[in-house]
Design an enzyme around this catalytic site. Structure first.
Site, short mmCIF file in Angstrom:
data_model
loop_
_atom_site.label_atom_id
_atom_site.label_comp_id
_atom_site.label_asym_id
_atom_site.label_seq_id
_atom_site.Cartn_x
_atom_site.Cartn_y
_atom_site.Cartn_z
N SER B 33 -36.05 -33.39 -47.26
CA SER B 33 -35.41 -32.18 -46.76
C SER B 33 -34.19 -31.91 -47.62
CB SER B 33 -34.99 -32.37 -45.32
OG SER B 33 -36.08 -32.85 -44.60
N VAL B 34 -33.65 -30.72 -47.44
CA VAL B 34 -32.47 -30.36 -48.22
C VAL B 34 -31.40 -31.43 -48.04
CG1 VAL B 34 -30.65 -28.64 -48.49
CG2 VAL B 34 -32.99 -27.93 -47.95
N SER B 39 -33.19 -34.09 -55.60
CA SER B 39 -32.85 -33.68 -56.97
C SER B 39 -32.07 -34.77 -57.66
CB SER B 39 -32.04 -32.39 -56.95
OG SER B 39 -32.69 -31.42 -56.20
N ASP B 111 -42.21 -31.29 -57.86
CA ASP B 111 -40.97 -31.23 -57.11
C ASP B 111 -41.03 -29.98 -56.24
OD1 ASP B 111 -38.38 -31.24 -56.24
OD2 ASP B 111 -37.51 -30.64 -58.16
N PRO B 113 -38.97 -28.06 -53.45
CA PRO B 113 -37.77 -27.94 -52.63
C PRO B 113 -38.13 -27.65 -51.18
CG PRO B 113 -37.63 -26.55 -54.58
CD PRO B 113 -39.03 -27.05 -54.50
N ASN B 166 -32.80 -43.50 -48.91
CA ASN B 166 -31.74 -43.15 -49.86
C ASN B 166 -30.37 -43.16 -49.19
OD1 ASN B 166 -30.81 -42.31 -52.42
ND2 ASN B 166 -30.76 -40.17 -51.73
N ASP B 169 -25.83 -46.54 -49.93
CA ASP B 169 -24.40 -46.82 -50.17
C ASP B 169 -23.54 -46.29 -49.02
OD1 ASP B 169 -25.39 -44.31 -51.22
OD2 ASP B 169 -23.38 -43.94 -52.00
N SER B 470 -76.69 17.05 -29.64
CA SER B 470 -76.10 17.37 -30.93
C SER B 470 -74.63 17.73 -30.70
CB SER B 470 -76.84 18.54 -31.55
OG SER B 470 -76.19 18.96 -32.71
N SER B 542 -82.37 11.51 -30.05
CA SER B 542 -83.45 10.87 -29.30
C SER B 542 -83.50 11.33 -27.84
CB SER B 542 -83.36 9.35 -29.40
OG SER B 542 -82.04 8.89 -29.17
N1 LIG Z 1 -23.64 -41.29 -51.43
C1 LIG Z 1 -24.81 -40.83 -51.86
N2 LIG Z 1 -24.97 -39.51 -52.05
C2 LIG Z 1 -26.14 -39.06 -52.51
C3 LIG Z 1 -27.23 -39.93 -52.81
N3 LIG Z 1 -28.26 -39.18 -53.26
C4 LIG Z 1 -27.85 -37.89 -53.23
N4 LIG Z 1 -26.57 -37.81 -52.79
C5 LIG Z 1 -25.76 -36.60 -52.60
O1 LIG Z 1 -26.38 -35.81 -51.56
C6 LIG Z 1 -26.22 -34.42 -51.84
C7 LIG Z 1 -27.56 -33.73 -51.90
O2 LIG Z 1 -28.31 -34.24 -52.98
P1 LIG Z 1 -29.45 -33.40 -53.72
O3 LIG Z 1 -30.06 -34.32 -54.70
O4 LIG Z 1 -28.95 -32.10 -54.20
O5 LIG Z 1 -30.45 -33.20 -52.52
P2 LIG Z 1 -31.84 -32.39 -52.43
O6 LIG Z 1 -31.52 -31.16 -51.66
O7 LIG Z 1 -32.73 -33.30 -51.66
O8 LIG Z 1 -32.32 -32.16 -53.80
C8 LIG Z 1 -25.46 -34.34 -53.16
O9 LIG Z 1 -24.10 -34.16 -52.86
C9 LIG Z 1 -25.73 -35.70 -53.79
O10 LIG Z 1 -24.72 -36.06 -54.69
C10 LIG Z 1 -27.02 -41.33 -52.61
O11 LIG Z 1 -27.91 -42.16 -52.81
N5 LIG Z 1 -25.82 -41.72 -52.13
#
Ligand SMILES: Nc1nc2c(ncn2[C@@H]2O[C@H](COP(=O)(O)OP(=O)(O)O)[C@@H](O)[C@H]2O)c(=O)[nH]1
Lengths: 300, 642
Positions: B33-34, B39, B111, B113, B166, B169, B470, B542
């Protein structure tokens, strides 16, 4: 037999696409630009239809400003392979003396290339035209379909593309509409070079380094290919070892200095450079029109 | 790292070329998702595999300062995220393809979106992918979208899934968080048909576990993402499955060569192997396998070749060349899963073009069984399928095709639907199974009867007999009814009294004998039309009960529908559209019904419409409603057996 390599897979995909066009389109054509991508496309087509001859003609849109060597190469190739070659020029543009030096690169390209292409397609009534564009070339191409639909005005509508699933291609068009078909969509620059090397595909000598007369303008080396090129004050063509990464109109195509006189050496040099591919093409740095906009206008 | 050439390139370019020539290919899809970091992840893969040139990185660094979200570090998402650029240009991406490679493999990334067109786009990207990477933001865990992504991946037949957990961290690389997500995913994905699921804790931002294991996850002993992508076996033994070659193009340069060109959909083949061509059922042996100037010892899945056979068998585009021991079925009635991709909804009964890898036939969805909520996999009743909806239905084709169930073969079990008017691709589908048992390979000399013909049209034959004075409005109403039926995808024909007299019956006058012959011919014609499976609309004065009775007797019970267009003589005469009443009154036309010849109204017609009280449109609506209520607008009643 070991598994198929990525080149085998790309080759098969391209051949499938070309056969689909031959089987379902009424009047296809292959746009042949004399460059390396065209060389690969032509090689794949010969493979796809062998032992038959190509079931479509080739068309070269000749702006009148191509390197002389390209034209010689093109004619010799068509002769040697017995190809049906259509050379299309914008006659009105020729009559008006349109050229890059007098009209600027943008106007020249628009009239002698973009408009000429549309004229040629319309004149012959082609409903499908193969082009050698790749998706890795720039961002707007990454999302273009393999079969890219064009309106009767040759416009591309990026918002309204047909979904393309599996290897099933919708080739239905109404009268006047057409498709641009990109069999090399999924190839990268490196794939192209590797395939040329593996298959020993002949290329124009311009891709190899040789001593050529060049002048340096705005940091770009331009080859003085004929006497239509006006030299500026103090400009003296000098012989330098150069080659070309792309082939187009000689005044718009920058040369690179090189010692690579064999194909592996060219590939080696390419792989050793650390900047992206297209910096040899003067037209791309022209301000204003983005590639996206150009394509919507019908630029390939 | 930005692009840095391999040391081998400078020292031994030929060796380098040889190694890289032997890479294999992997196509995968990223879904998220967004803001899940899709990306950033793709950007990270490109960057870490050194696909990015200095100048490209410089551009990204410039843009990062302007629009980036990562502070001082370059925002890798900008490498692929056309979105910023696209937004400025007012253009949306639906599916974009990216490329990168390592020493072992070349990768093609689809890819898509995540926005409102999601199902359609993801299905498109998934159709050619072997692996799906499903991103989950560790902070939020499994979301509705996660289920949707998993469902669509499985629907499109992707067998290998990576769950990229993802932004680890941001949750302190917590094993607990990761475990909960992994367990949750495996639980709901149990019902989806994946061959393997690999969950990887990672940070696209820092790169940990993307291309290399980081020291942040000592508790994780699985592969880093790139390791997995470089080694996963996605062939699924595709070249050990039964041989299939859809004939795409017949190669016939001269009388000495006849080859069948196509891409091997599955299996392998070598000269000498015996094949069978479906639907003809003709057998032969492979004599040569041609590719360009070469003859091959073998061809296998994915290769595009030309087969030359030992015997002159007649095969053409659309046929499927199969392993003789294990041929494909053929059928014209299927159950299929459908994904709708157009604004105008899928209407059961409506005619579309169906295109498979090598064949185009007419098709309609005879019944929509249900739609599937892609978020929770539940089934819901549905009358139509809207854009981005997924459903299950029965489809009926204008001709039989050779096929395999999609789960066995993605190439011979898939199709797209094309709108007949706009030529747009409006839907995609996956064949589940044939609805006919008699789907034999060897062509049976089936006796084709009226029900078989009607089945093919997916409808029930009928004769709608419009009788009335008719000028009473018979033709107007009949035309409106036909229009409605056409819109519903029904095959119809109109027999109009006036028109028939210009052609078929132009030798007949208005004597009593001629009138009887006139109606006999029209009745016979209507019957032939119904036997052909059509709905025939007869619009005929008819006037006599006995004649109409003869027509009724020709048709099977329930298929003759008498419609009395009941307009009083005074009204019809006042309309006098064709000026005939005036002529009759003036004696210029003899034996004119209502003036000097009787009209015997039906005693008990199926339908009576009063055109004084009802408009022609309302009348047509009523007639269609009547047909619907009688079940006459439904598809065939699979008497061939399910
Ligand atoms: N802390 C952290 N931020 C991330 C990570 N991956 C992506 N982001 C951040 O999450 C936000 C959205 O990432 P983006 O790649 O544009 O997401 P997309 O909409 O799925 O393509 C951006 O500000 C990235 O820098 C990650 O592994 N750790």
């Amino acid at each position: 037999m070991t598994s198929l390599t990525h080149l085998d897979r790309l080759e098969a995909e391209s051949i499938h696409i070309m056969r689909e066009v031959a089987a379902t389109c009424e009047n296809p054509v292959m746009l042949y630009s004399v460059g390396k991508d065209s060389a690969v496309m032509l090689h794949l087509a010969l493979k796809a239809f062998a032992p038959s001859r190509l079931p479509f003609p080739l068309m070269h849109v000749d702006t009148g400003w191509k390197f002389r060597e390209m034209i010689e190469y093109r004619d010799a190739l068509a002769e040697r392979l017995g190809l049906e070659l259509i050379v299309w020029q914008n006659q009105q543009g020729l009559k008006d003396g349109v050229g890059p030096f007098t009209h600027g690169s943008a106007v020249h390209t628009d009239i002698m290339k973009t408009q000429a292409l549309k004229q040629g397609l319309d004149h012959h009534g082609f409903d499908a035209a193969f082009g050698g564009a790749r998706r890795d070339e720039e961002k707007s191409r990454a999302k273009e379909r393999v079969f890219s639909f064009r309106s009767a005005q040759h416009r591309w509508d990026p918002k309204n593309q047909r979904p393309e699933l599996w290897n099933i291609y919708n080739t239905q068009v109404a009268k006047g509409e057409s498709m641009r078909v990109f069999p090399l969509s999924n190839w990268t620059e490196l794939d192209i070079w590797q395939y040329i090397y593996k298959e020993e595909i002949p290329l124009p000598g311009l891709y190899l380094a040789a001593a050529r007369p060049v002048v340096e303008r705005d940091g770009t080396l331009i080859m003085v290919d004929d006497d239509r090129m006006p030299l500026e004050d103090g400009e003296v063509p000098e012989q330098r070892m150069v080659r070309f990464r792309t082939l187009g109109c000689y005044p718009l195509t920058g040369a690179v200095e090189s010692e690579a006189t064999t194909l592996p050496e060219v590939i080696q040099e390419m792989l050793l450079t650390t900047s992206s591919e297209r910096q040899g093409r003067v037209i791309d740095s022209d301000a204003g029109a983005s590639m996206e906009a150009k394509k919507q206008e019908g630029y390939f | 790292m930005t692009y840095t050439p391999d040391a081998q390139i400078a020292d031994d370019i030929l060796g380098y070329l040889d190694t890289h020539e032997n890479k294999t290919l992997l196509r995968f899809l990223t879904c998220g998702s967004v803001d899940d970091g899709k990306s950033t992840l793709i950007g990270r893969l490109l960057y870490d595999t050194k696909m990015i040139y200095e100048d490209q990185l410089a551009a990204v660094e410039r843009d990062s300062k302007r629009v980036g979200t990562t502070g001082d570090a370059p925002d890798l998402a900008l490498l692929v995220d056309g979105l910023a650029a696209e937004r400025e240009q007012g253009i949306t991406i639906d599916v974009a393809y990216r490329f990168f490679s390592t020493e072992k493999r070349k990768f093609i990334v689809a890819d898509t979106p995540g926005h409102e067109q999601y199902t359609r786009n993801m299905a498109t990207g998934a159709s050619t992918a072997d692996v799906a990477i499903i991103l989950i933001d560790a902070r939020y865990g499994i979301q509705t979208q996660t289920r949707r992504h998993a469902y669509i991946a499985s629907l499109l037949g992707i067998r290998h899934v990576v769950v990229a957990v993802n932004k680890m961290d941001l949750v302190d690389w917590s094993e607990d968080v990761f475990d909960r997500i992994e367990i949750g995913f495996r639980k709901f994905a149990g019902v989806l048909d994946f061959a393997d699921i690999v969950c990887i804790p990672m940070s696209a931002l820092t790169g940990d576990n993307v291309t290399e294991a980081g020291d942040t996850t000592p508790w994780y002993d699985g592969p880093a993402l790139l390791d997995y992508l470089e080694t996963v076996d996605v062939a699924d033994r595709g070249d050990e499955r039964p041989f299939r070659l859809p004939v795409q193009w017949v190669n016939r340069p001269d009388l000495n060569f006849r080859g069948f060109a196509g891409t091997v959909a599955s299996g392998r083949i070598a000269p000498g192997d015996e094949i069978i061509s479906i639907p003809s059922g003709k057998r032969s042996h492979v004599k040569r396998i041609v590719l360009g100037d070469d003859d091959l010892d073998e061809a296998r899945q994915h290769q595009a070749v030309t087969l030359v056979l030992a015997d002159e068998i007649d095969s053409s585009r659309g046929d499927l060349i199969c392993d003789v021991a294990n041929p494909a079925e053929q059928s014209d009635q299927f159950q299929a899963r459908l994904i709708w991709m157009a604004e105008a909804p899928l209407l059961p009964g409506r005619q579309y073009r169906l295109k498979t890898g090598n064949r185009t036939v007419g098709a309609s969805v005879s019944t929509l069984k249900h739609k599937v909520d892609v978020n929770d996999f539940s089934q819901k009743p549905a009358k139509v399928l809207e854009l981005n909806e997924v459903g299950v239905g029965n489809i009926s084709l204008s001709a039989a095709i050779a096929f395999d169930p999609y789960k066995d073969n993605r190439r011979t079990g898939s199709f797209v639907l094309i709108d007949r008017q706009t030529n747009e691709t409006v839907g995609a589908g996956m064949l589940d199974f044939s609805l006919r048992r008699a789907a034999n390979v060897v062509w049976q000399d089936l006796k084709i009867g009226r029900m078989e013909r009607a089945d093919l049209k997916n409808q029930q034959p009928a004769v709608l007999w419009f009788t009335g004075l008719s000028g009473s409005g018979k033709s107007t109403i009949a035309n409106l009814v036909e229009q409605r039926l056409y819109d519903l995808g029904r095959h119809t024909v109109i027999l109009d009294g006036d028109n028939v007299r210009h052609g078929l019956n132009k030798d007949l006058g208005f004597t009593d004998a001629d009138r009887v012959e006139n109606i006999r011919r029209v009745s016979e014609t209507a019957k032939l039309m119904a036997d052909a499976g059509l709905i025939a609309l007869v619009s005929f004065i008819s006037p006599f009960r006995s004649e109409r009775q003869i027509a009724r007797a020709m048709m099977p019970e329930g298929e003759f529908i008498e419609i009395h267009v009941d307009t009083p003589l005074a009204v019809a005469e006042a309309r006098d559209v064709k000026g005939l009443y005036a002529k009759a009154r003036a004696g210029e036309i003899k034996n004119f019904t209502g003036i000097d010849s009787a009209y015997e109204p039906p005693v008990d017609p199926e339908i009576r419409v009063n055109t004084v009280e009802t408009s022609a449109e309302e009348a047509a609506e009523r007639i269609v409603a009547y047909l619907d209520a009688r079940g006459l607008l439904e598809g065939p009643s699979f008497h061939g057996g399910l």
